[in-house]
Structures are given as structure tokens and as C-alpha cells.
Design a protein around this motif. Structure first.
Motif, PDB file in Angstrom:
ATOM      1  N   LYS A 110       0.837  -1.197   0.000  1.00 45.25           N
ATOM      2  CA  LYS A 110       0.000   0.000   0.000  1.00 45.25           C
ATOM      3  C   LYS A 110       0.881   1.260   0.000  1.00 45.25           C
ATOM      4  O   LYS A 110       0.576   2.257  -0.631  1.00 45.25           O
ATOM      5  CB  LYS A 110      -0.907  -0.015   1.230  1.00 45.25           C
ATOM      6  N   MET A 111       1.984   1.171   0.717  1.00 50.20           N
ATOM      7  CA  MET A 111       2.933   2.276   0.826  1.00 50.20           C
ATOM      8  C   MET A 111       4.336   1.673   0.731  1.00 50.20           C
ATOM      9  O   MET A 111       4.644   0.724   1.438  1.00 50.20           O
ATOM     10  CB  MET A 111       2.738   2.959   2.193  1.00 50.20           C
ATOM     11  N   PRO A 112       5.203   2.188  -0.151  1.00 48.41           N
ATOM     12  CA  PRO A 112       6.554   1.636  -0.255  1.00 48.41           C
ATOM     13  C   PRO A 112       7.372   1.996   1.003  1.00 48.41           C
ATOM     14  O   PRO A 112       7.957   3.066   1.104  1.00 48.41           O
ATOM     15  CB  PRO A 112       7.120   2.289  -1.517  1.00 48.41           C
ATOM     16  N   VAL A 113       7.384   1.077   1.959  1.00 50.27           N
ATOM     17  CA  VAL A 113       7.907   1.387   3.296  1.00 50.27           C
ATOM     18  C   VAL A 113       9.361   1.831   3.308  1.00 50.27           C
ATOM     19  O   VAL A 113       9.723   2.711   4.082  1.00 50.27           O
ATOM     20  CB  VAL A 113       7.706   0.208   4.280  1.00 50.27           C
ATOM     21  N   HIS A 114      10.185   1.244   2.467  1.00 51.83           N
ATOM     22  CA  HIS A 114      11.596   1.651   2.484  1.00 51.83           C
ATOM     23  C   HIS A 114      11.757   3.067   1.927  1.00 51.83           C
ATOM     24  O   HIS A 114      12.552   3.853   2.438  1.00 51.83           O
ATOM     25  CB  HIS A 114      12.465   0.658   1.707  1.00 51.83           C
ATOM     26  N   TYR A 115      11.000   3.386   0.910  1.00 52.98           N
ATOM     27  CA  TYR A 115      11.034   4.737   0.353  1.00 52.98           C
ATOM     28  C   TYR A 115      10.625   5.762   1.415  1.00 52.98           C
ATOM     29  O   TYR A 115      11.296   6.773   1.630  1.00 52.98           O
ATOM     30  CB  TYR A 115      10.108   4.823  -0.861  1.00 52.98           C
ATOM     31  N   VAL A 116       9.537   5.475   2.101  1.00 51.32           N
ATOM     32  CA  VAL A 116       9.037   6.368   3.156  1.00 51.32           C
ATOM     33  C   VAL A 116      10.038   6.447   4.310  1.00 51.32           C
ATOM     34  O   VAL A 116      10.278   7.519   4.871  1.00 51.32           O
ATOM     35  CB  VAL A 116       7.650   5.884   3.645  1.00 51.32           C
ATOM     36  N   HIS A 117      10.639   5.329   4.638  1.00 52.13           N
ATOM     37  CA  HIS A 117      11.659   5.253   5.687  1.00 52.13           C
ATOM     38  C   HIS A 117      12.771   6.272   5.403  1.00 52.13           C
ATOM     39  O   HIS A 117      13.224   6.985   6.299  1.00 52.13           O
ATOM     40  CB  HIS A 117      12.215   3.823   5.719  1.00 52.13           C
ATOM     41  N   HIS A 118      13.189   6.367   4.146  1.00 51.04           N
ATOM     42  CA  HIS A 118      14.233   7.322   3.759  1.00 51.04           C
ATOM     43  C   HIS A 118      13.688   8.742   3.616  1.00 51.04           C
ATOM     44  O   HIS A 118      14.287   9.687   4.123  1.00 51.04           O
ATOM     45  CB  HIS A 118      14.874   6.904   2.430  1.00 51.04           C
ATOM     46  N   LYS A 119      12.581   8.876   2.934  1.00 51.23           N
ATOM     47  CA  LYS A 119      12.042  10.213   2.624  1.00 51.23           C
ATOM     48  C   LYS A 119      11.772  11.021   3.888  1.00 51.23           C
ATOM     49  O   LYS A 119      12.041  12.217   3.936  1.00 51.23           O
ATOM     50  CB  LYS A 119      10.754  10.081   1.805  1.00 51.23           C
ATOM     51  N   TYR A 120      11.264  10.366   4.911  1.00 53.37           N
ATOM     52  CA  TYR A 120      10.900  11.065   6.139  1.00 53.37           C
ATOM     53  C   TYR A 120      11.865  10.809   7.296  1.00 53.37           C
ATOM     54  O   TYR A 120      11.551  11.118   8.443  1.00 53.37           O
ATOM     55  CB  TYR A 120       9.462  10.691   6.547  1.00 53.37           C
ATOM     56  N   GLY A 121      13.030  10.258   7.005  1.00 56.04           N
ATOM     57  CA  GLY A 121      14.041  10.027   8.036  1.00 56.04           C
ATOM     58  C   GLY A 121      13.522   9.205   9.197  1.00 56.04           C
ATOM     59  O   GLY A 121      13.784   9.525  10.355  1.00 56.04           O
ATOM     60  N   MET A 122      12.807   8.164   8.901  1.00 53.15           N
ATOM     61  CA  MET A 122      12.201   7.332   9.945  1.00 53.15           C
ATOM     62  C   MET A 122      13.222   6.351  10.504  1.00 53.15           C
ATOM     63  O   MET A 122      13.420   5.271   9.970  1.00 53.15           O
ATOM     64  CB  MET A 122      10.994   6.589   9.391  1.00 53.15           C
ATOM     65  N   TRP A 123      13.871   6.729  11.565  1.00 51.94           N
ATOM     66  CA  TRP A 123      14.910   5.915  12.174  1.00 51.94           C
ATOM     67  C   TRP A 123      14.317   4.786  13.023  1.00 51.94           C
ATOM     68  O   TRP A 123      15.009   3.844  13.367  1.00 51.94           O
ATOM     69  CB  TRP A 123      15.824   6.812  13.003  1.00 51.94           C
ATOM     70  N   HIS A 124      13.015   4.886  13.356  1.00 53.71           N
ATOM     71  CA  HIS A 124      12.379   3.903  14.234  1.00 53.71           C
ATOM     72  C   HIS A 124      11.148   3.236  13.614  1.00 53.71           C
ATOM     73  O   HIS A 124      10.427   2.517  14.297  1.00 53.71           O
ATOM     74  CB  HIS A 124      11.971   4.560  15.561  1.00 53.71           C
ATOM     75  N   HIS A 125      10.920   3.471  12.324  1.00 56.13           N
ATOM     76  CA  HIS A 125       9.720   2.935  11.675  1.00 56.13           C
ATOM     77  C   HIS A 125      10.020   2.459  10.262  1.00 56.13           C
ATOM     78  O   HIS A 125      10.987   2.891   9.648  1.00 56.13           O
ATOM     79  CB  HIS A 125       8.621   4.006  11.596  1.00 56.13           C
ATOM     80  N   ASN A 126       9.136   1.594   9.769  1.00 57.37           N
ATOM     81  CA  ASN A 126       9.142   1.140   8.375  1.00 57.37           C
ATOM     82  C   ASN A 126      10.490   0.548   7.953  1.00 57.37           C
ATOM     83  O   ASN A 126      11.171   1.062   7.084  1.00 57.37           O
ATOM     84  CB  ASN A 126       8.712   2.280   7.447  1.00 57.37           C
ATOM     85  N   PHE A 127      10.833  -0.579   8.557  1.00 58.67           N
ATOM     86  CA  PHE A 127      12.118  -1.228   8.314  1.00 58.67           C
ATOM     87  C   PHE A 127      12.098  -2.236   7.172  1.00 58.67           C
ATOM     88  O   PHE A 127      13.143  -2.705   6.749  1.00 58.67           O
ATOM     89  CB  PHE A 127      12.617  -1.930   9.579  1.00 58.67           C
TER      90      PHE A 127
END
Length: 165
Positions: A110-127
Motif C-alpha cells: 500500500k505504501m513503499p515502506v523503504h522509500y518512506v523510511h528514507h524520505k521522512y528520516g524514519m529511524w524507528h519505523h518502516n524497516f
């Protein structure tokens, strides 16, 4: 009892799912302040993949010994297990590069989690890299409205137009 082909298919499926779990946890560990994370922090700074082939080789380097273990059980189990790991490594390598270069093509999430992980600097989410299953299971999935003008304005490319090496 399962037939010989059934054993191979079962081992393939278990290896595929287990590989996704290992990938998830290794990625999480890369976000800890250990030596393992040094190269990964550089990956975040550059925000690009190495190319499908180089990602694939990295996955194989880390798992090739484990991929051969079930040959000690039986040839069918070994082939299924080996192919499950190999196919997941190829799929994950492709999915990782695709999310860096063309995330709108990740139709299986539904959402490309790795892309979002990078785009929003998610250090604790979407691994997750190739799948988001384990983020849901372990409570690290964080949905965001990711499809913005930046993604919509990218030129339309097909599934094979990305860096392969």
C-alpha cells in the motif's frame, strides 16, 4: 506425508518468509549505534541503492552458508530452502532499488515502506525492504501520505528501468 515436491515447496516457502524476517531485523539492528550501522548510515546520507546486482551479492554474502544447510536433511529440502532464499534475495534486491528510484511501481505494498523510511528520516519505523509484513507484526509500521507532487511529477518508467549494477 508430503511428497518430495511438497517438501521442496514447503522449504521454499519457509525460507522465503524467514529471509524476510531476517532482513527486517538486520535492518532494525543497522539503526542501532553499533559498527553494523556505519555503512547503513552512509546509505541514508546518499539515499540511493547500490544497483540490483550489488544488493543481491550483499544478501548472498550474508546468507550463502545458511542457504545450504537443508541439503544435510534431504536433496528436496535443500533445493527448496536454497531456492527460497535465493528468490527472496533477488526479489528484495530488486524491491530495494525500485523503491529508491521508482517507488510508485511497488504495487504489492500500500505504501513503499523503504522509500518512506528514507524520505521522512524514519529511524524507528518502516524497516521492511521488500515487504511490510514484519512492520505490521512488530508495530513499526507508520503510515504517511507519501504520494506527493514529487512522486507524481517523476517521468513514467517501467519496472525494468532502474540501476542494475
Amino acid at each position: 506425508m508430503l511428497g518430495r515436491i511438497g517438501v521442496g515447496v514447503l522449504c521454499f516457502a519457509i525460507a522465503f518468509v524467514l529471509a524476510s524476517l531476517v532482513e527486517y531485523w538486520v535492518h532494525r539492528l543497522m539503526h542501532k549505534p553499533y559498527k553494523l550501522g556505519e555503512r547503513h548510515r552512509d546509505h541514508h546520507r546518499r539515499n540511493e541503492g547500490q544497483g540490483v546486482l550489488w544488493e543481491f551479492f550483499d544478501y548472498l554474502k550474508g546468507t550463502i552458508l545458511i542457504m545450504g544447510l537443508l541439503f544435510f536433511v534431504s536433496i528436496e529440502a535443500g533445493i527448496g530452502w536454497f531456492l527460497g532464499g535465493l528468490v527472496y534475495a533477488a526479489f528484495s534486491s530488486y524491491a530495494h532499488q525500485l523503491q529508491h528510484e521508482n517507488p510508485t511501481k511497488c504495487f504489492w505494498m500500500k505504501m513503499p515502506v523503504h522509500y518512506v523510511h528514507h524520505k521522512y528520516g524514519m529511524w524507528h519505523h518502516n524497516f521492511g525492504l521488500a515487504v511490510d509484513w514484519w512492520d505490521h507484526v512488530f508495530g513499526t509500521y507508520k503510515p504517511v501520505e507519501w504520494l506527493t507532487e514529487q512522486e507524481l511529477s517523476q517521468p513514467d518508467r517501467n519496472y525494468l528501468q532502474l540501476r542494475w549494477w
